[in-house]
Scaffold this active site. Structure first.
Site, mmCIF file in Angstrom:
data_model
loop_
_atom_site.group_PDB
_atom_site.id
_atom_site.type_symbol
_atom_site.label_atom_id
_atom_site.label_comp_id
_atom_site.label_asym_id
_atom_site.label_seq_id
_atom_site.Cartn_x
_atom_site.Cartn_y
_atom_site.Cartn_z
ATOM 1 N N SER A 189 0.819 -1.212 0.000
ATOM 2 C CA SER A 189 0.000 0.000 0.000
ATOM 3 C C SER A 189 0.852 1.261 0.000
ATOM 4 O O SER A 189 2.014 1.251 0.411
ATOM 5 C CB SER A 189 -0.900 0.033 1.237
ATOM 6 O OG SER A 189 -1.707 -1.115 1.301
HETATM 7 N N1 SAH Z 1 -0.490 -5.126 4.038
HETATM 8 C C1 SAH Z 1 0.181 -5.501 2.811
HETATM 9 C C2 SAH Z 1 -0.672 -5.182 1.606
HETATM 10 C C3 SAH Z 1 -0.771 -6.347 0.728
HETATM 11 S S1 SAH Z 1 -1.956 -6.244 -0.608
HETATM 12 C C4 SAH Z 1 1.568 -4.887 2.730
HETATM 13 O O1 SAH Z 1 1.897 -4.016 3.549
HETATM 14 O O2 SAH Z 1 2.333 -5.305 1.867
HETATM 15 C C5 SAH Z 1 -3.233 -7.274 0.008
HETATM 16 C C6 SAH Z 1 -2.874 -8.695 0.343
HETATM 17 O O3 SAH Z 1 -4.074 -9.344 0.753
HETATM 18 C C7 SAH Z 1 -2.307 -9.525 -0.819
HETATM 19 O O4 SAH Z 1 -1.061 -10.039 -0.449
HETATM 20 C C8 SAH Z 1 -3.361 -10.617 -1.012
HETATM 21 O O5 SAH Z 1 -2.799 -11.868 -1.382
HETATM 22 C C9 SAH Z 1 -3.982 -10.692 0.361
HETATM 23 N N2 SAH Z 1 -5.328 -11.283 0.411
HETATM 24 C C10 SAH Z 1 -6.345 -11.171 -0.464
HETATM 25 N N3 SAH Z 1 -7.410 -11.863 -0.041
HETATM 26 C C11 SAH Z 1 -7.052 -12.448 1.145
HETATM 27 C C12 SAH Z 1 -7.719 -13.292 2.078
HETATM 28 N N4 SAH Z 1 -8.985 -13.713 1.905
HETATM 29 N N5 SAH Z 1 -7.042 -13.691 3.164
HETATM 30 C C13 SAH Z 1 -5.756 -13.291 3.388
HETATM 31 N N6 SAH Z 1 -5.084 -12.488 2.543
HETATM 32 C C14 SAH Z 1 -5.716 -12.066 1.432
#
Ligand code: SAH
Length: 221
Positions: free
Chosen positions: A72
């Site tokens: 993000s």
């Molecule tokens: N907080 C992260 C942002 C990652 S983007 C950072 O700082 O890098 C969002 C993430 O959510 C992705 O890695 C994606 O694989 C994950 N995601 C999507 N659906 C999900 C679910 N149902 N359970 C767990 N993770 C999920």
């Protein structure tokens, strides 16, 4: 932290301060909590992104972390962390570990972070990276985070970093009395609002939509 990126990180903080002022009406405050600001100043974002993205690590925008996922925008990480009103005794659930950057910022201002990621490769890389950087109070597992992590519930705060089409009831259930959850709600990349869910001491839940945001989707299963 003093390193080759220190100046870039300072510039980024000034940009975040300015964006917080510009969006004060959404955030309900025009300045970052000093603890959240200090966390943003200390976590080495360059250590969380792939090599080719490192020159851009301190730009205030999302970056690719592979597997079609993104880290993000730093301002959003700061804003979501602040929405939880973090304090040193807090236990927090994060859904969507990704590269672990948001987990590290959270772990700098609360007691314990449980983070769930559905893509095993991302979860494993993040867990290894966080351990190497010395974040001992973050626990990562591979699972569908829309079901939460019931074993460690209730949580004082829940932070969801992928957009849900509808409010996941399991997460509302795992929020403790007096707890706060920040979650992007909406379908489609440009129709999401960063929503604040509060559970009062009696267990009554209130939901307040806020800032327009663009997250990758929360995928069930
Ligand atoms: N907080 C992260 C942002 C990652 S983007 C950072 O700082 O890098 C969002 C993430 O959510 C992705 O890695 C994606 O694989 C994950 N995601 C999507 N659906 C999900 C679910 N149902 N359970 C767990 N993770 C999920």
């Amino acid at each position: 932290m003093q390193d080759e990126f220190a100046a870039a990180r300072e510039r980024l903080l000034a940009e975040i301060d300015s964006e917080v002022r510009d969006t004060a009406r959404w955030l309900g405050t025009d300045r970052l909590d000093p603890a959240v600001r200090a966390a943003m100043a200390s976590v080495p974002r360059h250590a969380f992104v792939p090599g080719w993205e490192q020159p851009y690590a301190y730009e205030n925008r999302p970056l690719s972390i592979g597997r079609g996922q993104t880290i993000s925008q730093p301002y959003i990480v700061a804003a979501m962390t602040q929405m939880l009103r973090p304090h040193p005794k807090m236990r927090v659930l994060e859904v969507g570990t990704g590269c672990g950057y948001q987990s590290a910022v959270l772990a700098s201002v609360v007691a314990e972070v449980w983070s769930v990621e559905r893509i095993a490769e991302l979860a494993d890389t993040a867990a290894e990276r966080l351990a190497r950087l010395g974040y001992a109070n973050i626990h990562v597992k591979t699972a569908d985070g829309s079901l939460g992590w019931p074993e460690h519930a209730p949580y004082d705060g829940i932070l969801v970093t992928a957009a849900a089409a509808a409010m996941p009831q399991a997460l509302v259930d795992q929020l403790g009395p007096g707890g706060r959850m920040a979650i992007p709600i909406g379908v489609g990349r440009f129709e999401q609002t960063l929503t604040l869910v509060e559970k009062d001491r009696q267990g009554k839940v209130s939901v307040e939509p806020g800032l327009p945001v663009a997250f990758v989707p929360l995928v069930a299963g």
